[in-house]
Design a protein around this motif. Structure first.
Motif, PDB file in Angstrom:
ATOM      1  N   ASN A 277     -13.071  28.568  -7.694  1.00 45.24           N
ATOM      2  CA  ASN A 277     -12.939  29.344  -8.938  1.00 45.24           C
ATOM      3  C   ASN A 277     -13.938  28.848  -9.985  1.00 45.24           C
TER       4      ASN A 277
ATOM      5  N   ASN B  21     -14.364  29.181 -13.881  1.00 47.91           N
ATOM      6  CA  ASN B  21     -13.626  29.576 -15.080  1.00 47.91           C
ATOM      7  C   ASN B  21     -14.477  29.346 -16.332  1.00 47.91           C
TER       8      ASN B  21
ATOM      9  N   THR C 238     -13.108  34.646 -15.218  1.00 50.77           N
ATOM     10  CA  THR C 238     -12.813  33.854 -14.023  1.00 50.77           C
ATOM     11  C   THR C 238     -13.366  34.591 -12.810  1.00 50.77           C
TER      12      THR C 238
END
Length: 607
Positions: free
Chosen positions: A266, A268, A460
């Motif tokens: 991920n 972010n 994200t």
């Protein structure tokens, strides 16, 4: 016939500095904001001295290479250059009279017809090579033999009138190296190659330009201005960006298929804009304190500058006093040696005693010791002033002839009121009080609420999955309020209240100290003004007493003790006259410092 020759040999050549007193009191009211220079009183040396040597009449390039800048005036005068130096506008190459030693004592005369009564120096008595540049001094040979020709305790000390002083700004070559971390590593790098005479105004200009203490104060002022810009940043919103890259392991399990593991990556991001709308006085208190600290730093520069002016003036007068002590002691040495020779001749012809010879020898020995000490004091005073001005290590400085400084046009009461209006130290205490008030306001802000507005945007992206992009945005307001913190903020505010009271008490003490400084300097100025008149009269009386003592001794009705006493009294009278003149100048400098903020071209645009 012998007595006649001895009487002729008893003529003295001591001629002291003299100056008429300047008025101090004035009935004219002082302007509310007094910002004017007091004009310099003209001296005889300025009115009647011959024109300086022009640039066309400087030392020729083929000047004798044996010239040494360390020669004493007698050695310079005894040295015959291969090419004549034109004097009084003569043509270049025109024959000039040979150099002849001239006694320093015969160059200083008192001119009673002058309104100032200052000393006048006969510049034509010397044909000295002047206005040497640093390069010309550096090319002069410095052999071991030449180094032995330095000034000895019994060489005539160079008089300030023998050196050419350039009017206007101080020469640029008197500035130190711009690299403050540089220091000499070889002995020849600190060898004194020449002496540059400067005026008091030039010395003050060099101090403003080169002194390290003042430079540090200016740097601290820049620091305070940077701190103010830091505090003013509270007036603007804050924009922040936070990003992180994380990996997360996901495990799925089933009864028949077993477990399945995969990793999600991920990325972010958050972009947030926030602004504090209300901080209960914290922002205004912080900025207000920073603004007043800048003003306090400006006042501190002014205080250091005024102190530097006074310290430079005192160092300059110390050097003038040391040079005059050499002149007086040199004259006393010559007189005692002449008196010793007369006593030896009297003993040889049977009209004197061995006791008189011994007394004269003791007096001559004491005079030599005082001359050696005076020369040591002069060298120390030179280096003290050079340190104050931060001069290059290879140059030394000298002063102009001693003269009475300008008069003070204000009364004592006007001077005290003007000092209260002008002194930066009083305003500093008021500024300190304001700083404490602003800091108290800032500390109490910790007990109040803080209201902020914000807006943020979140983004994200799951990198190992297709279509895993998510974004959101939010905006709103926040309220932060510390309900209990143990009384720390109130305690800090109480400390600031005590600092406010301390600043008020310091203001009162500073005010009383300023008045005392003005009164002390003013009374000293008046006392030295009176002492100048008394010392002038004492010198004339001491000269006449010495003449009478010599005549009485020659006539056989006086004693050798009378002559020795008269010689010492004349020397003491000359010393007291110089002390009175320089005491007047020092008192005037102290009075100007006690009032401060007088117009000074050297300090304009300093910060």
């Amino acid at each position: 016939m012998l007595l006649t020759l001895l009487s002729m040999g008893s003529a003295i050549a001591l001629v002291p500095f003299s100056a008429k007193a300047m008025p101090v009191d004035s009935k004219e009211a002082a302007p509310k904001h007094f910002k004017a220079h007091f004009p310099q009183s003209p001296s005889i040396s300025e009115q009647e001295a011959p024109d300086p040597i022009s640039s066309a009449n400087r030392i020729p390039e083929n000047f004798d290479s044996t010239f040494n800048p360390h020669w004493s005036p007698t050695q310079l005068l005894d040295h015959e250059p291969p090419q004549a130096i034109p004097r009084d506008g003569g043509a270049k190459g025109e024959a000039a009279p040979p150099f002849k030693p001239v006694s320093l004592l015969n160059k200083s005369v008192l001119d009673p017809s002058s309104s100032s009564g200052y000393i006048k120096f006969n510049a034509n008595a010397y044909a000295l090579p002047v206005q040497l540049t640093v390069d010309e001094l550096a090319q002069a040979p410095l052999t071991d033999e030449a180094s032995q020709d330095r000034l000895t305790p019994f060489d005539p000390e160079p008089s300030p009138s023998e050196l050419t002083v350039e009017e206007g700004a101080a020469p640029e070559y008197l500035n130190p190296d711009p690299n403050p971390l540089l220091f000499p590593t070889q002995p020849e790098e600190v060898d004194i190659l020449g002496t540059q005479p400067i005026t008091l105004e030039q010395a003050i200009e060099l101090a403003y330009r080169n002194n390290e203490t003042l430079q540090v104060a200016l740097l601290q002022l820049d620091q305070a201005r940077s701190a103010l810009r830091e505090a003013q940043a509270l007036l603007f919103p804050t924009l922040t960006l936070n990003s992180d890259l994380t990996g997360q392991e996901n495990t799925t399990s089933s009864t028949f298929a077993g477990s399945d593991r995969d990793i999600d990556v991920n990325f972010n991001n958050r972009l947030e804009l926030s602004y504090d709308v209300f901080r209960s006085g914290f922002r205004s208190g912080t900025i207000g304190a920073a603004e007043r600290r800048v003003r306090n730093s400006e006042l501190n520069v002014e205080v250091i500058q005024e102190d530097l002016r006074l310290d430079t003036s005192n160092n300059y007068y110390d050097l003038q006093n040391a040079i005059e002590q050499i002149r007086i002691n040199q004259a006393f040495v010559e007189e005692t040696e002449r008196n010793l020779e007369d006593n030896r001749l009297r003993e040889e012809v049977g009209v004197g005693t061995r006791f008189d010879v011994l007394r004269a020898e003791v007096q001559a020995a004491d005079a030599r010791q005082e001359l050696v000490q005076a020369q040591s004091d002069k060298e120390v005073a030179q280096r003290a002033l050079a340190q104050r001005l931060n001069l290059p290590p290879s140059l030394d400085i000298s002063t102009t002839p001693v003269e009475v400084a300008e008069s003070w046009p204000l009364s004592l009461e006007e001077s005290i009121v003007l000092a209260f209006q002008n002194r930066a130290e009083l305003e500093q205490q008021l500024v300190e009080r304001e700083i404490n008030e602003q800091e108290r306001r800032r500390d109490l802000a910790a007990l109040g609420p803080t209201i902020s507005l914000f807006a943020n945007y979140d983004f994200t992206d799951t990198l190992n999955q297709s279509g895993g992009i998510e974004d959101t945005y939010r905006f709103g307001a926040r309220l932060n309020w510390t309900l209990f913190e143990g009384g720390a903020a109130a305690a800090r505010a109480a400390q600031q209240e005590r600092d406010i009271e301390i600043a008020e008490t310091n203001f009162s003490a500073t005010r009383n100290g300023i008045r005392f400084n003005v009164e002390q300097s003013y009374y000293s100025l008046e006392a030295n003004k009176t002492n100048i008149i008394t010392a002038e009269l004492a010198v004339e009386q001491a000269k006449e007493a010495l003449e009478l003592a010599n005549l009485r001794l020659d006539a056989g009705v006086g004693t050798q003790l009378d002559v020795l006493t008269a010689q010492r009294e004349l020397t003491d009278a000359e010393v007291r006259l110089i002390d009175a003149i320089l005491g007047y100048n020092r008192s005037l400098a102290a009075l100007q410092r006690a009032i401060s903020n007088l117009a000074d071209p050297s300090s304009e645009e300093l910060y």
